[in-house]
Design a protein around this motif. Structure first.
Motif, short mmCIF file in Angstrom:
data_model
loop_
_atom_site.label_atom_id
_atom_site.label_comp_id
_atom_site.label_asym_id
_atom_site.label_seq_id
_atom_site.Cartn_x
_atom_site.Cartn_y
_atom_site.Cartn_z
N ARG A 114 6.37 1.53 6.17
CA ARG A 114 7.81 1.47 5.88
C ARG A 114 8.24 2.82 5.30
O ARG A 114 7.43 3.72 5.10
CB ARG A 114 8.08 0.35 4.87
N ILE A 115 9.53 2.94 4.98
CA ILE A 115 10.00 4.18 4.35
C ILE A 115 9.86 4.10 2.83
O ILE A 115 10.08 5.10 2.13
CB ILE A 115 11.46 4.51 4.74
N LEU A 135 0.81 -1.22 0.00
CA LEU A 135 0.00 0.00 0.00
C LEU A 135 0.85 1.27 0.00
O LEU A 135 0.32 2.36 -0.25
CB LEU A 135 -0.94 0.02 1.21
N MET A 136 2.15 1.13 0.28
CA MET A 136 3.03 2.30 0.17
C MET A 136 2.99 2.86 -1.25
O MET A 136 3.26 4.05 -1.47
CB MET A 136 4.48 1.93 0.52
N ARG A 137 2.64 2.02 -2.23
CA ARG A 137 2.58 2.47 -3.63
C ARG A 137 1.29 3.25 -3.93
O ARG A 137 1.17 3.83 -5.00
CB ARG A 137 2.65 1.27 -4.57
N ASP A 138 0.34 3.23 -3.01
CA ASP A 138 -0.96 3.84 -3.28
C ASP A 138 -1.40 4.71 -2.09
O ASP A 138 -2.36 4.38 -1.38
CB ASP A 138 -2.01 2.77 -3.57
N ASP A 185 12.19 5.46 -4.19
CA ASP A 185 13.19 6.28 -3.50
C ASP A 185 12.54 6.78 -2.21
O ASP A 185 11.61 7.59 -2.27
CB ASP A 185 13.60 7.46 -4.38
N PRO A 186 12.99 6.33 -1.04
CA PRO A 186 12.35 6.75 0.21
C PRO A 186 12.33 8.27 0.40
O PRO A 186 11.42 8.80 1.03
CB PRO A 186 13.21 6.07 1.28
N GLU A 187 13.33 8.95 -0.16
CA GLU A 187 13.38 10.40 0.00
C GLU A 187 12.18 11.09 -0.67
O GLU A 187 11.79 12.19 -0.29
CB GLU A 187 14.68 10.97 -0.59
N ALA A 188 11.60 10.40 -1.64
CA ALA A 188 10.38 10.92 -2.27
C ALA A 188 9.14 10.19 -1.77
O ALA A 188 8.10 10.81 -1.52
CB ALA A 188 10.48 10.79 -3.79
#
Length: 331
Positions: free
Chosen positions: A137-138, A110-113, A144-147
């Protein structure tokens, strides 16, 4: 400022580990730490045995329910059911990388959405009178976790999330097992620290690789809360220092004789309800890591608790093996 309670220490939701017997044990060691259930799938709550899935002992408060799901309508129905059980927080799992979670289209994928997570949070909050939080998660896979992390956080904050608990590793959904995902992706605590700087009024908790209370104290200089995972399970005696070392409470040292007696009574009640002793004792095996007598303690609990007719006296025998003069709480 956030109205979310200042849960400076939490014990992470861990599948197959943080069941009600585990939480009952942990509550004997700390009055203040926030305890999490295992992840419970929304569909299970809707269609399954709600008493078994959601029941707990009142002594466990503060206790949070972690939900798995990605359909706002089902999450609403699950939350409506769960709030009647009196949980102190309801948390949405956006961090678990296991195959069975991915197959249900929830957890770390779900990090992708973020927009879908935001809709889930809004839906859950619409029927909850307690905090609705997210554990994430990061980033996942090639993100890229920074984004990815700032974008995710912004989206769920706008949806009204009450707190974010962040496991400071990426999750690799392809190529790594759930176990490997707990160790191989490198930790990046600084990205979580920076997230807190970006959201000074939002409760931000950190998770991943924290093994001692002194490490937790260091993190608490940067974020609001620290979530202990495997360290709290495999070396549960460190929880005995939480109230004093983390919350500054003037509390007496844990009376291990009282812990033994309480766990025996808890086991006796579980047996009377048709349960097995091992359901209780399996969570106690790591209680005295590094203490003289711990090996014998583990042997007794591992071997004797599974024998036909095993009763609470097994717990007494195991505790009798420990040299309590050798016990020091991990700092």
């Amino acid at each position: 400022m956030s109205t979310y309670p200042q849960h400076r220490i939490a014990v992470a939701p861990m599948m197959d580990w943080t069941d009600r017997h585990c939480r009952f044990l942990h509550r004997q060691l700390t009055h203040k730490a926030l305890l999490y259930t295992e992840m419970v799938v929304a569909d299970g709550i809707i269609h399954g045995d709600r008493g078994r899935l959601l029941g707990y002992d009142q002594i466990e408060h503060p206790v949070a329910l972690q939900l798995g799901g990605s359909e706002p309508g089902k999450l609403v129905e699950a939350v409506r059911i769960a709030v009647d059980f009196g949980y102190d927080e309801i948390n949405l799992n956006v961090g678990c990388p296991s195959d069975r979670v991915q197959s249900g289209a929830f957890g770390a994928c779900l990090m992708r959405d973020p927009d879908l997570v935001a809709r889930c949070v809004e839906a859950m909050k619409s029927v909850s009178d307690v905090a609705v939080t997210v554990k994430c998660r990061i980033g996942v896979d090639e993100q890229d976790p920074e984004a990815a992390l700032p974008d995710f956080a912004r989206t769920v904050v706008e949806a009204g999330v009450d707190a974010l608990w962040v496991h400071a590793r990426k999750a690799w959904l392809e190529g790594l097992s759930p176990k490997e995902n707990r160790d191989i992706p490198p930790l990046d605590y600084n990205i979580v620290y920076r997230l807190k700087q970006d959201y000074p009024s939002l409760f931000i908790g950190i998770n991943g690789g924290v093994a001692t209370l002194s490490q937790a104290v260091e993190h608490l200089n940067q974020v609001d809360g620290v979530m202990l995972g495997r360290a709290a399970y495999h070396n549960a005696s460190l929880l005995a220092g939480v109230d004093r070392q983390i919350y500054g409470m003037d509390v007496a040292e844990v009376e291990w004789g009282d812990v033994c007696a309480t766990m025996m009574a808890h086991a006796e009640a579980h047996l009377a309800a048709g349960g097995r002793l091992i359901h209780v004792t399996r969570h106690m095996i790591g209680l005295f890591q590094g203490v003289r007598g711990a090996r014998r303690f583990r042997q007794i609990l591992s071997a004797d608790a599974v024998r036909p007719g095993a009763g609470p006296d097994v717990i007494a025998a195991a505790f009798a093996a420990i040299d309590f003069s050798d016990l020091t709480v991990a700092a």
